[in-house]
Design an enzyme around this catalytic site. Structure first.
Site, PDB file in Angstrom:
ATOM      1  CE1 TYR A 206       6.269   5.984  -4.590  1.00 11.30           C
ATOM      2  CE2 TYR A 206       8.294   6.084  -5.868  1.00 11.30           C
ATOM      3  CZ  TYR A 206       7.203   5.375  -5.411  1.00 11.30           C
ATOM      4  OH  TYR A 206       7.049   4.052  -5.751  1.00 11.30           O
TER       5      TYR A 206
ATOM      6  CB  ALA B  20      -0.902  -0.003   1.227  1.00 11.03           C
TER       7      ALA B  20
HETATM    8  P1  NAD Z   1      -1.051   1.035  -7.304  1.00 13.82           P
HETATM    9  O1  NAD Z   1      -1.401   2.464  -7.060  1.00 13.82           O
HETATM   10  O2  NAD Z   1      -1.674   0.347  -8.470  1.00 13.82           O
HETATM   11  O3  NAD Z   1      -1.365   0.171  -5.998  1.00 13.82           O
HETATM   12  C1  NAD Z   1      -1.303   0.682  -4.702  1.00 13.82           C
HETATM   13  C2  NAD Z   1      -2.563   0.226  -3.969  1.00 13.82           C
HETATM   14  O4  NAD Z   1      -2.500   0.727  -2.631  1.00 13.82           O
HETATM   15  C3  NAD Z   1      -3.855   0.760  -4.597  1.00 13.82           C
HETATM   16  O5  NAD Z   1      -4.771  -0.287  -4.823  1.00 13.82           O
HETATM   17  C4  NAD Z   1      -4.387   1.738  -3.560  1.00 13.82           C
HETATM   18  O6  NAD Z   1      -5.809   1.776  -3.515  1.00 13.82           O
HETATM   19  C5  NAD Z   1      -3.799   1.182  -2.281  1.00 13.82           C
HETATM   20  N1  NAD Z   1      -3.668   2.188  -1.225  1.00 13.82           N
HETATM   21  C6  NAD Z   1      -3.244   3.483  -1.352  1.00 13.82           C
HETATM   22  N2  NAD Z   1      -3.288   4.081  -0.158  1.00 13.82           N
HETATM   23  C7  NAD Z   1      -3.735   3.179   0.739  1.00 13.82           C
HETATM   24  C8  NAD Z   1      -4.012   3.209   2.133  1.00 13.82           C
HETATM   25  N3  NAD Z   1      -3.824   4.329   2.841  1.00 13.82           N
HETATM   26  N4  NAD Z   1      -4.462   2.091   2.735  1.00 13.82           N
HETATM   27  C9  NAD Z   1      -4.666   0.959   2.030  1.00 13.82           C
HETATM   28  N5  NAD Z   1      -4.440   0.874   0.691  1.00 13.82           N
HETATM   29  C10 NAD Z   1      -3.979   1.963   0.067  1.00 13.82           C
HETATM   30  O7  NAD Z   1       0.549   0.988  -7.387  1.00 13.82           O
HETATM   31  P2  NAD Z   1       1.516  -0.221  -7.795  1.00 13.82           P
HETATM   32  O8  NAD Z   1       2.239   0.206  -9.004  1.00 13.82           O
HETATM   33  O9  NAD Z   1       0.799  -1.507  -7.758  1.00 13.82           O
HETATM   34  O10 NAD Z   1       2.559  -0.162  -6.582  1.00 13.82           O
HETATM   35  C11 NAD Z   1       2.606  -1.134  -5.553  1.00 13.82           C
HETATM   36  C12 NAD Z   1       3.862  -0.912  -4.726  1.00 13.82           C
HETATM   37  O11 NAD Z   1       5.012  -1.059  -5.544  1.00 13.82           O
HETATM   38  C13 NAD Z   1       3.939   0.485  -4.121  1.00 13.82           C
HETATM   39  O12 NAD Z   1       4.466   0.363  -2.811  1.00 13.82           O
HETATM   40  C14 NAD Z   1       4.916   1.214  -5.028  1.00 13.82           C
HETATM   41  O13 NAD Z   1       5.600   2.238  -4.329  1.00 13.82           O
HETATM   42  C15 NAD Z   1       5.845   0.086  -5.432  1.00 13.82           C
HETATM   43  N6  NAD Z   1       6.561   0.315  -6.710  1.00 13.82           N
HETATM   44  C16 NAD Z   1       5.888   0.372  -7.904  1.00 13.82           C
HETATM   45  C17 NAD Z   1       6.603   0.564  -9.098  1.00 13.82           C
HETATM   46  C18 NAD Z   1       5.932   0.625 -10.447  1.00 13.82           C
HETATM   47  O14 NAD Z   1       6.637   0.793 -11.463  1.00 13.82           O
HETATM   48  N7  NAD Z   1       4.617   0.458 -10.542  1.00 13.82           N
HETATM   49  C19 NAD Z   1       7.991   0.705  -9.054  1.00 13.82           C
HETATM   50  C20 NAD Z   1       8.634   0.650  -7.831  1.00 13.82           C
HETATM   51  C21 NAD Z   1       7.909   0.437  -6.668  1.00 13.82           C
HETATM   52  C1  UD1 Z   2       9.681   7.345 -12.029  1.00 10.33           C
HETATM   53  C2  UD1 Z   2      10.087   6.997 -10.638  1.00 10.33           C
HETATM   54  C3  UD1 Z   2       9.759   5.545 -10.311  1.00 10.33           C
HETATM   55  C4  UD1 Z   2       8.344   5.216 -10.631  1.00 10.33           C
HETATM   56  C5  UD1 Z   2       8.103   5.561 -12.101  1.00 10.33           C
HETATM   57  C6  UD1 Z   2       6.701   5.243 -12.542  1.00 10.33           C
HETATM   58  C7  UD1 Z   2      12.097   8.376 -10.264  1.00 10.33           C
HETATM   59  C8  UD1 Z   2      13.582   8.368 -10.283  1.00 10.33           C
HETATM   60  N1  UD1 Z   2      11.509   7.200 -10.505  1.00 10.33           N
HETATM   61  O1  UD1 Z   2      10.563   6.642 -12.864  1.00 10.33           O
HETATM   62  O2  UD1 Z   2       9.947   5.300  -8.928  1.00 10.33           O
HETATM   63  O3  UD1 Z   2       8.138   3.833 -10.415  1.00 10.33           O
HETATM   64  O4  UD1 Z   2       8.355   6.960 -12.266  1.00 10.33           O
HETATM   65  O5  UD1 Z   2       5.779   6.044 -11.890  1.00 10.33           O
HETATM   66  O6  UD1 Z   2      11.471   9.379 -10.041  1.00 10.33           O
HETATM   67  N2  UD1 Z   2       9.149  10.071 -20.647  1.00 10.33           N
HETATM   68  C9  UD1 Z   2       8.966  10.577 -21.920  1.00 10.33           C
HETATM   69  N3  UD1 Z   2       7.697  10.911 -22.302  1.00 10.33           N
HETATM   70  C10 UD1 Z   2       6.613  10.765 -21.482  1.00 10.33           C
HETATM   71  C11 UD1 Z   2       6.818  10.258 -20.180  1.00 10.33           C
HETATM   72  C12 UD1 Z   2       8.107   9.927 -19.799  1.00 10.33           C
HETATM   73  O7  UD1 Z   2       9.909  10.730 -22.690  1.00 10.33           O
HETATM   74  O8  UD1 Z   2       5.489  11.074 -21.915  1.00 10.33           O
HETATM   75  C13 UD1 Z   2      10.520   9.697 -20.227  1.00 10.33           C
HETATM   76  C14 UD1 Z   2      10.945  10.350 -18.934  1.00 10.33           C
HETATM   77  O9  UD1 Z   2      11.518  11.608 -19.178  1.00 10.33           O
HETATM   78  C15 UD1 Z   2      11.959   9.347 -18.415  1.00 10.33           C
HETATM   79  C16 UD1 Z   2      11.444   8.003 -18.949  1.00 10.33           C
HETATM   80  O10 UD1 Z   2      10.531   8.312 -19.981  1.00 10.33           O
HETATM   81  O11 UD1 Z   2      13.210   9.596 -18.963  1.00 10.33           O
HETATM   82  C17 UD1 Z   2      10.747   7.160 -17.900  1.00 10.33           C
HETATM   83  O12 UD1 Z   2       9.748   7.950 -17.258  1.00 10.33           O
HETATM   84  P1  UD1 Z   2       8.695   7.339 -16.196  1.00 10.33           P
HETATM   85  O13 UD1 Z   2       7.968   6.202 -16.814  1.00 10.33           O
HETATM   86  O14 UD1 Z   2       7.924   8.462 -15.647  1.00 10.33           O
HETATM   87  O15 UD1 Z   2       9.571   6.649 -15.077  1.00 10.33           O
HETATM   88  P2  UD1 Z   2      10.914   7.075 -14.306  1.00 10.33           P
HETATM   89  O16 UD1 Z   2      11.155   8.503 -14.421  1.00 10.33           O
HETATM   90  O17 UD1 Z   2      11.960   6.126 -14.715  1.00 10.33           O
END
Ligand code: NAD
Ligand code: UD1
Length: 352
Positions: A182, A81
């Site tokens: 974040y 979460a």
């Molecule tokens: P997501 O937003 O799809 O899922 C997060 C879930 O947490 C949602 O369903 C939301 O309703 C729930 N939530 C938010 N606040 C809450 C609260 N106060 N109590 C209970 N539930 C709550 O995001 P995700 O991409 O599935 O991310 C999951 C985890 O992975 C997160 O901790 C995120 O930081 C981490 N993470 C994601 C990515 C990515 O690329 N998606 C990368 C690195 C880390």
């Molecule tokens: C950021 C967060 C990461 C998070 C991810 C997805 C940082 C260092 N990392 O990663 O934790 O999981 O977002 O929410 O902050 N880009 C374009 N055009 C677009 C959108 C993005 O060129 O329309 C480029 C960005 O400039 C970047 C790359 O694509 O260089 C990736 O962007 P993004 O998907 O937002 O992820 P991160 O920045 O890698």
């Protein structure tokens, strides 16, 4: 008896895939999720993609009573979460600190009184800031690019003499550079969990996810990553808009590989011990954003829509970061299985 697993944030993108993965492998799964409107829309309804066998408890991870209820009969906890928008975290500081930091604190205080066999927390590559680079005398950690450099459209990371540095795979040992609320909150989550885990005898693993993509990603959420943004634009017949020059590199990992790595973190005995309990999960392969735009266009059947290189930039963006996944391979027996093109095709079909 089959183990029961609690996933906080289990109705979200990654949590829903993990729930499915665990059910397939014979575990019982409960999710504690407040169905945050930013992710799930205003209706507050159970998402259709959530496996029907997941027991969903709608509640907030900051509500100690809800957490106590959710922990009943549970053997293992995945703490997912979180509020996940990097940009948004810079102006909604209280919200991010509350959900991510306080939410973790509430969960841990409850776990102190009712320990589980294992705790696995979702951390993020965002804590690294820039990835690791190859310096003249070996690998170096570099500071963020300055605003003057970005204004001059000088995109690459340079050393003190002005030489362009090339990226290396980033290992868990790279010192974090926390450049957003974040990232700070994700580091706080992993440190709190590891610290409390040690103090209360709960084996704990922090998994640092790289750029995760796949089905069930909340497209309504403006804070989803570049792949979903590009796919949505292409499906509407618009060119992907590329920031900088498009040669920045990232590590895109399928959510299915992430889910499997997370299951392995529960099953591999050594997961909580080695490397201080911190494990990168990525594909281990860098792609440039240009490559991503082209491949996504192919995946949605619009290969003729080329990207637009805007030369615009986002302050705070890193240039390159991709994962060193040696530890995940050694400790978890993890190997990424989903090839990028297959993963993109699946994402495109789901979006359509
Ligand atoms: P997501 O937003 O799809 O899922 C997060 C879930 O947490 C949602 O369903 C939301 O309703 C729930 N939530 C938010 N606040 C809450 C609260 N106060 N109590 C209970 N539930 C709550 O995001 P995700 O991409 O599935 O991310 C999951 C985890 O992975 C997160 O901790 C995120 O930081 C981490 N993470 C994601 C990515 C990515 O690329 N998606 C990368 C690195 C880390
Ligand atoms: C950021 C967060 C990461 C998070 C991810 C997805 C940082 C260092 N990392 O990663 O934790 O999981 O977002 O929410 O902050 N880009 C374009 N055009 C677009 C959108 C993005 O060129 O329309 C480029 C960005 O400039 C970047 C790359 O694509 O260089 C990736 O962007 P993004 O998907 O937002 O992820 P991160 O920045 O890698």
């Amino acid at each position: 008896m089959r183990k029961r697993i609690l996933i906080t944030g289990g109705a979200g993108f990654i949590g829903s895939h993990l729930g499915h993965e665990l059910l397939k492998h014979g575990y019982g799964v409960r999710a504690l999720d407040n169905l945050s409107p930013q992710v799930h829309g205003p209706s507050g309804k159970r998402p259709e993609y959530l496996d029907p066998e997941v027991e969903l408890m709608v509640g907030d991870v900051r509500d100690a009573e809800a957490v106590v209820r959710a922990l009943r009969g549970v053997d293992v906890v995945y703490h997912f979460a979180a509020a996940v928008g990097v940009g948004q975290s810079m102006y909604e500081i209280e919200k991010y600190t509350s959900i991510n930091n306080i939410g973790t604190a509430v969960l841990l205080e409850t776990l102190m009184k009712r320990p589980v066999e294992r705790l696995i927390v979702a951390s993020s590559m965002s804590i690294y800031g820039e990835g690791l680079y190859a310096g003249v005398d070996g690998p170096v950690a570099v500071p963020e690019r300055g605003i003057e450099q970005l204004r001059a459209h000088d995109w690459e990371v340079r050393d003190a003499r002005g030489e362009v540095l090339l990226p290396l795979p980033t290992p868990e040992s790279k010192t974090p550079t926390l450049s957003s609320v974040y990232a700070l909150s994700k580091y706080d989550q992993e440190r709190l969990c590891l610290m409390a885990g040690r103090a209360y005898g709960i084996p704990t693993v922090a998994m640092r996810f790289f750029n995760v993509y796949g089905t069930n990603q909340a497209l309504s959420n403006p804070y989803t990553g570049v792949l979903a943004i590009f796919a949505a634009r292409l499906l509407n017949g618009n060119a992907p808009m590329i920031f900088e020059d498009g040669y920045q590199q990232r590590d895109f990992v399928s959510v299915k590989d992430i889910a499997r790595a997370c299951r392995l973190a529960l099953e591999a005995p050594a997961a909580a011990g080695r490397g201080g309990g911190v494990i990168n999960v990525g594909s281990g392969r860098p792609y440039t954003i240009r490559q991503i735009a082209t491949r996504m266009a192919e995946a949605v059947g619009k290969p003729r829509i080329g990207p637009e290189i805007t030369g615009k930039y986002r302050v705070g963006d890193i240039r390159h970061c991709y994962a060193d996944i040696t530890l995940a391979r050694d400790v978890l027996g993890y190997e990424p299985r989903v090839m990028l093109d297959d993963g993109l095709r699946e994402l495109a079909e789901w979006l359509e």
